[in-house]
Motif scaffolding. Structure first.
Motif, mmCIF file in Angstrom:
data_model
loop_
_atom_site.group_PDB
_atom_site.id
_atom_site.type_symbol
_atom_site.label_atom_id
_atom_site.label_comp_id
_atom_site.label_asym_id
_atom_site.label_seq_id
_atom_site.Cartn_x
_atom_site.Cartn_y
_atom_site.Cartn_z
ATOM 1 N N MET A 58 0.837 -1.200 0.000
ATOM 2 C CA MET A 58 0.000 0.000 0.000
ATOM 3 C C MET A 58 0.871 1.249 0.000
ATOM 4 O O MET A 58 0.620 2.205 -0.749
ATOM 5 C CB MET A 58 -0.924 -0.004 1.216
ATOM 6 C CG MET A 58 -1.728 1.283 1.398
ATOM 7 S SD MET A 58 -2.767 1.680 -0.040
ATOM 8 C CE MET A 58 -3.855 0.263 -0.033
ATOM 9 N N ILE A 59 1.906 1.258 0.823
ATOM 10 C CA ILE A 59 2.796 2.414 0.861
ATOM 11 C C ILE A 59 3.466 2.629 -0.491
ATOM 12 O O ILE A 59 3.582 3.752 -0.981
ATOM 13 C CB ILE A 59 3.837 2.262 1.982
ATOM 14 C CG1 ILE A 59 3.153 2.396 3.342
ATOM 15 C CG2 ILE A 59 4.953 3.300 1.843
ATOM 16 C CD1 ILE A 59 4.040 2.193 4.533
ATOM 17 N N LEU A 60 3.894 1.543 -1.123
ATOM 18 C CA LEU A 60 4.528 1.665 -2.442
ATOM 19 C C LEU A 60 3.558 2.250 -3.462
ATOM 20 O O LEU A 60 3.946 3.082 -4.284
ATOM 21 C CB LEU A 60 5.044 0.302 -2.905
ATOM 22 C CG LEU A 60 6.286 -0.215 -2.177
ATOM 23 C CD1 LEU A 60 6.576 -1.666 -2.573
ATOM 24 C CD2 LEU A 60 7.504 0.660 -2.486
ATOM 25 N N ASP A 61 2.291 1.834 -3.414
ATOM 26 C CA ASP A 61 1.281 2.396 -4.326
ATOM 27 C C ASP A 61 1.103 3.896 -4.079
ATOM 28 O O ASP A 61 1.012 4.693 -5.023
ATOM 29 C CB ASP A 61 -0.062 1.684 -4.142
ATOM 30 C CG ASP A 61 -0.078 0.289 -4.742
ATOM 31 O OD1 ASP A 61 0.842 -0.043 -5.516
ATOM 32 O OD2 ASP A 61 -1.011 -0.474 -4.416
ATOM 33 N N LEU A 62 1.050 4.273 -2.818
ATOM 34 C CA LEU A 62 0.849 5.682 -2.472
ATOM 35 C C LEU A 62 2.050 6.528 -2.884
ATOM 36 O O LEU A 62 1.895 7.632 -3.422
ATOM 37 C CB LEU A 62 0.607 5.818 -0.967
ATOM 38 C CG LEU A 62 -0.683 5.190 -0.419
ATOM 39 C CD1 LEU A 62 -0.687 5.234 1.107
ATOM 40 C CD2 LEU A 62 -1.915 5.899 -0.970
ATOM 41 N N VAL A 63 3.245 6.011 -2.635
ATOM 42 C CA VAL A 63 4.460 6.752 -2.985
ATOM 43 C C VAL A 63 4.567 6.911 -4.495
ATOM 44 O O VAL A 63 4.924 7.977 -5.010
ATOM 45 C CB VAL A 63 5.704 6.042 -2.404
ATOM 46 C CG1 VAL A 63 6.985 6.678 -2.927
ATOM 47 C CG2 VAL A 63 5.688 6.112 -0.884
ATOM 48 N N VAL A 185 -6.057 18.585 3.565
ATOM 49 C CA VAL A 185 -5.400 19.563 2.709
ATOM 50 C C VAL A 185 -4.003 19.100 2.306
ATOM 51 O O VAL A 185 -3.538 19.370 1.187
ATOM 52 C CB VAL A 185 -5.324 20.929 3.424
ATOM 53 C CG1 VAL A 185 -4.508 21.926 2.619
ATOM 54 C CG2 VAL A 185 -6.726 21.478 3.688
ATOM 55 N N ALA A 186 -3.327 18.371 3.176
ATOM 56 C CA ALA A 186 -1.936 17.988 2.936
ATOM 57 C C ALA A 186 -1.771 16.809 1.976
ATOM 58 O O ALA A 186 -0.639 16.465 1.628
ATOM 59 C CB ALA A 186 -1.245 17.649 4.263
ATOM 60 N N LEU A 187 -2.867 16.210 1.539
ATOM 61 C CA LEU A 187 -2.782 15.070 0.624
ATOM 62 C C LEU A 187 -3.102 15.485 -0.804
ATOM 63 O O LEU A 187 -3.991 16.302 -1.044
ATOM 64 C CB LEU A 187 -3.743 13.955 1.038
ATOM 65 C CG LEU A 187 -3.457 13.192 2.331
ATOM 66 C CD1 LEU A 187 -4.450 12.065 2.486
ATOM 67 C CD2 LEU A 187 -2.029 12.664 2.358
ATOM 68 N N ILE A 194 -6.515 6.781 -3.709
ATOM 69 C CA ILE A 194 -6.088 5.410 -3.365
ATOM 70 C C ILE A 194 -6.494 5.069 -1.937
ATOM 71 O O ILE A 194 -6.995 3.970 -1.662
ATOM 72 C CB ILE A 194 -4.566 5.268 -3.545
ATOM 73 C CG1 ILE A 194 -4.190 5.385 -5.019
ATOM 74 C CG2 ILE A 194 -4.077 3.925 -2.982
ATOM 75 C CD1 ILE A 194 -2.695 5.415 -5.275
ATOM 76 N N ILE A 195 -6.277 6.004 -1.021
ATOM 77 C CA ILE A 195 -6.645 5.770 0.377
ATOM 78 C C ILE A 195 -8.143 5.550 0.507
ATOM 79 O O ILE A 195 -8.600 4.630 1.197
ATOM 80 C CB ILE A 195 -6.190 6.956 1.251
ATOM 81 C CG1 ILE A 195 -4.655 6.959 1.375
ATOM 82 C CG2 ILE A 195 -6.853 6.905 2.627
ATOM 83 C CD1 ILE A 195 -4.100 8.179 2.083
#
Length: 202
Positions: A58-63, A185-187, A194-195
């Motif tokens: 999941m982290i890899l997808d987000l990054v 706001v920070a995303l 994705i989240i």
């Protein structure tokens, strides 16, 4: 400063990645437009923090979603797939095996810079780097770390725009944001989508 062929290394938890991280990447490319590439290196477990709850995939997808719009910027998954605490000296050694002779620069925040002399094998790290790039997280100007004085010619302070964002705060905020379908706001939109789709951080 000759930035031709330079490889930036930007590590962290990225749990989740946010616009503050994106600003660091922007600042890198503004300051080093002739660099070869920027590597984003999400860790599995920081020696200074608790284990992550978010799955590595999941982290890899987000990054990937956060940084895909930047030129010559790649995600390197070596740390996050090791399933052990991530030590920068080991990462730099592995990079030099994969990219022998590379001109490496490490990007760290001002908080890590102030504690850098407490890192494992910190002098070995600096001896292997061409530059240590320090970005601002809170301060208009970053106080010098006198413990790193003999490496001062390798240290560059970036004048990145300060964005108030912290992954730890976002992790606390996200369950309610998801419930209310309200993007923090920070995303970025891509990371938020994705989240929201995967109900991550609930």
């Amino acid at each position: 400063m000759n930035s031709s062929g330079l490889v930036g290394v930007f590590g962290g938890s990225f749990d989740p990645p946010h616009l503050g991280h994106a600003e660091v990447a922007s600042s890198f490319w503004e300051n080093f437009p002739n660099a070869k590439e920027l590597l984003i290196v999400p860790n599995h477990t920081s020696p200074w923090k608790k284990n992550k709850k978010t799955p590595p995939d999941m982290i890899l997808d987000l990054v990937q979603a956060q940084f895909q719009s930047f030129p010559n910027t790649k995600v390197w998954d070596w740390e996050i797939k090791r399933e052990t605490p991530s030590y920068t000296d080991e990462t730099i050694l592995e990079l030099l095996k994969v990219m022998p002779g590379a001109k490496l620069c490490l990007l760290i925040g001002e908080d890590n810079y102030s504690e850098f002399h407490k890192w494992k094998n910190w002098e070995n790290i600096l001896n292997k780097l061409d530059y240590l790039l320090v970005f601002r997280r809170f301060s208009e100007s970053i106080p010098q770390n006198q413990n790193l004085q003999k490496f001062k010619d390798k240290i560059v302070f970036l004048r990145n725009r300060i964005i108030e964002a912290a992954s730890i705060d976002l992790r606390e905020e996200l369950p309610k944001c998801i419930l209310e379908n309200r993007k923090p706001v920070a995303l970025s939109d891509k990371v938020w989508d994705i989240i929201l789709k995967n109900r991550s951080y609930c």
